[in-house]
Scaffold this motif. Structure first.
Motif, mmCIF file in Angstrom:
data_model
loop_
_atom_site.group_PDB
_atom_site.id
_atom_site.type_symbol
_atom_site.label_atom_id
_atom_site.label_comp_id
_atom_site.label_asym_id
_atom_site.label_seq_id
_atom_site.Cartn_x
_atom_site.Cartn_y
_atom_site.Cartn_z
ATOM 1 N N GLY A 159 0.116 9.016 2.337
ATOM 2 C CA GLY A 159 -0.480 10.063 3.156
ATOM 3 C C GLY A 159 -0.677 9.621 4.591
ATOM 4 N N MET A 160 -1.147 10.568 5.385
ATOM 5 C CA MET A 160 -1.382 10.273 6.785
ATOM 6 C C MET A 160 -2.541 9.296 6.929
ATOM 7 S SD MET A 160 -1.327 13.241 9.628
ATOM 8 C CE MET A 160 -1.614 14.344 8.310
ATOM 9 N N LEU A 161 -3.535 9.453 6.041
ATOM 10 C CA LEU A 161 -4.718 8.609 6.155
ATOM 11 C C LEU A 161 -4.365 7.142 5.910
ATOM 12 C CD1 LEU A 161 -7.452 10.765 4.432
ATOM 13 C CD2 LEU A 161 -7.122 10.288 6.852
ATOM 14 N N ILE A 162 -3.489 6.900 4.931
ATOM 15 C CA ILE A 162 -3.152 5.506 4.640
ATOM 16 C C ILE A 162 -2.356 4.930 5.810
ATOM 17 C CG2 ILE A 162 -0.929 5.753 3.431
ATOM 18 C CD1 ILE A 162 -3.770 3.479 2.298
ATOM 19 N N TRP A 211 3.798 15.937 8.300
ATOM 20 C CA TRP A 211 3.879 14.490 8.041
ATOM 21 C C TRP A 211 4.985 14.197 7.032
ATOM 22 C CZ3 TRP A 211 2.368 9.920 9.713
ATOM 23 C CH2 TRP A 211 2.298 8.854 8.845
ATOM 24 N N SER A 224 -0.258 17.879 6.876
ATOM 25 C CA SER A 224 0.299 17.021 5.845
ATOM 26 C C SER A 224 1.768 17.349 5.583
ATOM 27 C CB SER A 224 -0.564 17.195 4.603
ATOM 28 O OG SER A 224 0.114 16.813 3.470
ATOM 29 N N PHE A 230 0.455 4.811 -1.868
ATOM 30 C CA PHE A 230 -0.026 5.930 -1.061
ATOM 31 C C PHE A 230 0.959 6.171 0.071
ATOM 32 C CE2 PHE A 230 -3.530 3.119 -2.250
ATOM 33 C CZ PHE A 230 -4.379 3.957 -2.952
ATOM 34 N N GLN A 244 0.835 -1.215 0.000
ATOM 35 C CA GLN A 244 0.000 0.000 0.000
ATOM 36 C C GLN A 244 0.863 1.255 0.000
ATOM 37 O OE1 GLN A 244 -2.501 -0.058 3.447
ATOM 38 N NE2 GLN A 244 -3.451 -2.009 2.914
ATOM 39 N N ILE A 258 -5.061 21.569 7.433
ATOM 40 C CA ILE A 258 -4.887 20.192 6.961
ATOM 41 C C ILE A 258 -3.580 20.078 6.181
ATOM 42 C CG2 ILE A 258 -5.799 18.435 5.393
ATOM 43 C CD1 ILE A 258 -8.579 19.434 6.154
ATOM 44 N N ILE A 280 -2.853 5.688 8.961
ATOM 45 C CA ILE A 280 -3.850 5.328 9.971
ATOM 46 C C ILE A 280 -4.568 4.043 9.544
ATOM 47 C CG2 ILE A 280 -6.000 6.072 11.052
ATOM 48 C CD1 ILE A 280 -4.895 8.963 10.737
ATOM 49 N N TYR A 281 -4.894 3.992 8.252
ATOM 50 C CA TYR A 281 -5.567 2.798 7.753
ATOM 51 C C TYR A 281 -4.693 1.559 7.934
ATOM 52 C CZ TYR A 281 -8.052 -0.338 4.636
ATOM 53 O OH TYR A 281 -8.725 -1.411 4.120
ATOM 54 N N SER A 282 -3.389 1.725 7.724
ATOM 55 C CA SER A 282 -2.511 0.565 7.830
ATOM 56 C C SER A 282 -2.410 0.084 9.273
ATOM 57 C CB SER A 282 -1.135 0.881 7.271
ATOM 58 O OG SER A 282 -0.492 1.782 8.128
#
Lengths: 668, 332
Positions: free
Chosen positions: A127-130, A535, A532, A125, A121, A528, A132-134
């Motif tokens: 980003g910060m969201l990925i 990050w 980012s 990607f 992944q 935001i 968190i998703y990971s």
């Protein structure tokens, strides 16, 4: 206990299906269309097996299924290139594995490959969201993992608590490892993702190229300016914020192109501008800045004129002619480079090489005759170089419109623009202006890049978006050398000062994806983006150099012993706390208050060599001890009788007295 | 059992020797750092290899998030050392007892296992050092609970045996590490000979006595109805009389013993001691079922004829320990 034979409880199987689905979900976006369908099919199949409706497939079916998938893979990726086919292969194999999954070893394989899927992944990607998703992916993987190692069916909540604990205990240790473990460069060249990040412009420019880009508000790069040793920091004025990307000097009548071969004669890794380039600086003013560039799959980098040094730890930077900075390989992942630019410069002021001169004067035959005629008429009037430029800019200023919706132009694009439509975007102005200059005998070229940038005060950096894409011109003037001229500035000065939106008519502003400039939404967006940026700076861009800086700031030096000591103490401390929490917490929580007090007495007696025998009541034990040590008898019997009163008459109010009694007991 | 636990491996012998030096024999233990050992399992090593691959991937792609993932997995490995240890640490285990068995049977060693902690213990595995394939127990302990666990062990020969070391093992939660202990117990089992059905020498049925000479209470023949005394067997209560409101009466049975049987080891024709003992064992069981009066003569041991459970136990015990009174380690 054996891995091979242990079959897996059904609820653990469900967890592993879910874990696999969660891990490969973001990857499916980059995979061929048939792959999600295959995944759904396999899931359906496995659910039918799970329900007992269908049997496990026989070897023949499994083999033919694998064969079909390999053929489909080969068909989807004809010339196997990039990292996608590898990931596709990984996904196909682990998804197919699910069909025959029933033993613990199978589930473990699915879980381990799940971690690889999480890593994959990150190739697409970052980003910060990925991230968190990971973490969520890891949580589900761990839950599935723990589910197969319980000897009984653990309730959902207990499983989730166990996996959350394992993850929560690991994360702080990971942070320390992330900070201190040394970073290395790539060991070998790896296949890269083809599809990640492809916004930006290409190495040619025609009418409409840049106006397309303005519809995207996605970031192109971010810049933060660094203070010099004295703490002074110089920021460029808005009219100086021209981020040069490429010089387009080859015009075929329609398109402007970068007219040179990629491989430059200058050696790799030369961070500084070659000494033989005729650059003079007129002042000590220097911009020192770091650029965090989004992947654009191209090799060119963006700098302010005139760059003196470009350096990077992750990109192999080099200079090409015309003060262009390049990376040795296309930028396929977010990367950082630092630049020093001298804004007050003159280049090649004395004379331009014959080759350069002819290239920057060349115009294709039979194109734009009216434009050429206009320029020639100016020359015949006897105007000097500066006057010709002035005349052209005045012409733009007096009767031209700056618009995002220019009319479509035909074969003689410049003629149509200059004499008919008179409405255009920056590429029209830059292109026509350069043609005019060349026709007038002034060496000129188009430069594409970005202009402007939004300052983010939260993290102190400039954000340059795709919508800031811009084209302008550079002309060579005797005695002044290469000089930037921006014809757009003559038409729409606010474009340069305030950005694109401000320079457009109201109805067109909505076409520009500027990201809500000026509204309260812009503040949110700024926050935001600042997050980012941090990050990118502290996580994605945390490299050997930044590590050195940080450790130096934190530990006062980067000697090995300091880092090792810090790592040992911090991880050791954390692990010790976790250990105490795991082993000692709640140890005696279930003991009643009186039992805890009695334990104190037992402890005291144990130190003197007396232990209660199996099944011995407190009173029996006390009497046995009293036989050996008659001098303790009164104290012991009193305490034990009080204990019995508390235990059997429920006199919990006597517990403090018992505690006092035992506390004051002197057993000599 | 998986191949990593080969007890005959040289390093395992060395380990046991080292264990014997530092640990005592006891009948109750609390699991703690002094008797728990922990080492990565095969899966743990595979996991470490996977981490290295991920790390290489992250380094080659210069991808900090992949690197962070590999560091997360390293941390997970380290933290799971603590978690695996905590799953066993603090458990109290006490030997409760083992019933007598016949040679070749599975003995069941009872242990009381107590978890005083406020968290449950999962997937613990217990087996004896010399256990055969499949002779193991899996159990879990709820928070603040205790259970009794029987650990099976096949005993091939008669005699008095110490069971060797008991292994308790857990790989929970992730199977990356194996945490285990070897506990040596102050416990032994008396193993009776395996019964072998072969005719007894005729000479055994000595001491033929005439009917009626030795009326002995107990037996099959109803002889009298007595008043009930506390302690009389419920089976012998005359429920019919009780139903007729004649009070609690006990039926007395008696048996006229026809004979006293002496089983004499020295008079048996089999040459092998173990075979003789097995045959004696079979007949002792048979006589017990037939309620015969039987005695045993072994070199150095004489048990007067008698009957009943205690007598049976005495006889079988004598057969079991014959020639090997001291408990010995059970080895294959």
């Amino acid at each position: 206990m054996s891995l091979q034979s242990a079959s897996v409880a059904r609820h653990a199987l469900v967890w592993s299906f879910v874990a696999q689905g969660v891990c490969i979900l973001p990857l499916l976006y980059f995979m061929p269309y048939w792959m999600p369908l295959m995944w759904l099919g396999v899931m359906l199949w496995r659910i039918q097996i799970y329900r007992g409706a269908w049997p496990f497939p026989v070897t023949k079916i499994k083999l033919s299924l694998a064969g079909v998938c390999v053929v489909a893979l080969l068909a989807s990726y004809p010339g196997i290139k990039g990292v996608e086919p590898l990931i596709a292969f990984l996904i196909v194999s682990i998804v197919l594995k699910v069909v025959e999954m029933r033993r613990r070893a199978d589930v473990l394989l699915v879980i381990f490959t799940g971690f690889f899927a999480v890593a994959a992944q990150f190739l697409f990607f970052q980003g910060m969201l990925i991230a968190i998703y990971s973490i969520f992916c890891c949580l589900v993987l761990l839950t599935a993992w723990i589910a197969i190692y319980g000897s009984r069916i653990l309730p959902f909540k207990q499983l989730l608590i166990a996996s959350s604990k394992a993850l929560a205990h690991s994360l702080p240790v990971m942070v320390v490892l992330f900070i201190v473990l040394p970073r290395f460069g790539s060991f070998w060249q790896v296949p890269l993702a083809n599809e990640a990040g492809s916004t930006g412009f290409s190495d040619s420019m025609g009418p409409g190229t840049l106006s397309e880009l303005t519809k995207s508000s996605s970031p192109a790069f971010r810049v933060n300016f660094i203070a010099d040793e004295n703490g002074n920091r110089i920021l460029p004025q808005p009219k100086e914020r021209y981020w040069r990307g490429l010089v387009l000097d080859d015009f075929d009548g329609r398109q402007w192109r970068y007219g040179r071969t990629w491989m430059m004669q200058h050696g790799y890794n030369s961070n500084a501008v070659p000494v033989n380039w005729e650059v003079e600086t007129r002042s000590d003013r220097r911009f020192e800045y770091e650029v965090l560039i989004e992947p654009h799959n191209q090799r060119w980098l963006f700098t302010l004129m005139a760059p003196e040094r470009v350096a990077s730890t992750s990109l192999k930077t080099q200079f090409a002619g015309d003060f262009l900075a390049f990376s040795r390989y296309p930028v396929t992942s977010r990367a950082k480079y630092s630049v020093i630019s001298a804004p007050d410069y003159t280049i090649a002021s004395e004379q331009l090489g014959m080759h350069d001169r002819s290239r920057n004067l060349r115009l294709p035959e039979d194109y734009n005759p009216l434009t050429v005629a206009l320029a020639e008429s100016w020359v015949e009037e006897g105007l000097l170089e500066n006057d010709i430029i002035e005349r052209a800019l005045q012409m733009f200023q007096s009767s031209f419109y700056y618009t995002l919706r220019p009319p479509v132009l035909g074969r003689h694009s410049s003629d149509e623009f200059l004499f008919e439509s008179k409405r255009g975007f920056c590429e029209h102005f830059a292109s026509s202006f350069t043609i005019l200059m060349r026709a007038a005998g002034i060496p000129a070229r188009v430069v594409v890049g970005y202009q402007g940038g939004e300052y983010n005060p939260l993290e102190d950096y400039f954000l340059i978006r795709q919508s800031d894409a811009h084209a302008w011109a550079e002309v060579w003037l005797t005695g002044q050398g290469w000089t930037r001229v921006d014809p757009t500035a003559a038409v729409a000065p606010s474009r340069i000062e305030d950005g694109l939106s401000a320079s457009l008519e109201e109805e067109e502003q909505s076409m520009v994806s500027s990201g809500f400039r000026g509204s309260w939404m812009s503040k949110v967006q700024m926050r935001i983006d600042a997050l980012s940026f941090s990050w990118h700076r502290w996580v994605l861009g945390y490299d050997a150099e930044r590590q050195k800086q940080l450790l130096k700031g934190m530990l006062g030096g980067t000697e090995f012993w300091r880092i090792a000591l810090f790592a040992l103490l911090s991880t050791g401390g954390m692990l010790f706390v976790i250990f105490l929490w795991l082993v000692l917490r709640n140890k005696r929580a279930h003991l009643s208050a009186e039992a805890r007090v009695y334990r104190v007495l037992l402890g005291k007696l144990a130190k003197r060599g007396f232990k209660p025998a199996q099944g011995e009541t407190p009173l029996q034990f006390a009497e046995r001890v009293a036989q050996a040590k008659p001098q303790w008898k009164s104290q012991l019997v009193l305490a034990v009788k009080l204990l019995n009163v508390i235990l059997y008459q429920g006199r919990t109010d006597e517990i403090p007295r018992l505690r006092r009694l035992i506390g004051q007991m002197s057993l000599d | 059992m998986n191949k990593f636990l080969n007890y005959k491996a040289p390093w395992q012998k060395f380990f046991f020797r080292w264990l014997d030096k530092r640990s005592k024999v006891d009948s109750a233990y609390q699991l703690a750092s002094k008797n728990l050992y922990i080492f990565p399992s095969a899966l743990g090593f595979a996991f470490l290899v996977m981490i290295v691959v991920l790390w290489l991937l992250g380094t080659n792609y210069q991808n900090n998030l992949i690197l962070a993932l590999s560091y997360l997995l390293i941390s997970l490995f380290v933290v799971s050392i603590l978690h695996t240890y905590a799953n066993l640490a603090g458990i109290e285990i006490q030997f409760k007892g083992v019933p007598h068995v016949f040679a070749g049977e599975v003995s069941q060693w009872g242990f009381a296992i107590k978890n005083e902690h406020a968290k449950s213990r999962e997937n613990i595995f217990a087996r004896w050092q010399f256990a055969e394939e499949g002779e193991d127990v899996h159990f879990a302990l709820d928070a603040s609970s205790d259970i009794t666990v029987n650990v099976p062990l096949t005993v091939p020969r008669r005699g008095v045996f110490q069971p060797g070391r008991l292994m308790l093992e857990s790989r929970y939660p992730l199977g990356l590490l194996r945490c285990w202990t070897w506990l040596k117990w102050n416990a032994h089992v008396v193993v009776y000979p395996q019964p072998l059905a072969k005719p007894l020498p005729r000479a055994f049925a000595v001491d033929e006595l005439s009917d009626g000479d030795h009326p002995v209470s107990g037996g099959d023949d109803f002889s009298a109805l007595n008043n009930y005394k506390p302690g009389d067997s419920l089976k012998h209560i005359a429920w019919k009389s009780f139903a007729k409101d004649q009070g609690l009466m006990t039926k007395e049975f008696s048996q006229n013993l026809s004979r006293e049987i002496w089983m004499d080891f020295s008079q048996m024709k089999q040459s092998d001691t173990e075979e003789r003992l097995s045959i004696l064992c079979h007949w002792a069981l048979a006589f017990h079922l037939q309620n015969e009066n039987y005695g045993l003569m072994l070199p150095g041991t004489i048990i007067e004829p008698g009957c009943g459970d205690n007598h049976r136990a005495e006889v079988l015990n004598a057969l079991a320990v014959f020639g090997c009174e001291m408990p010995v380690d059970l080895r294959r």
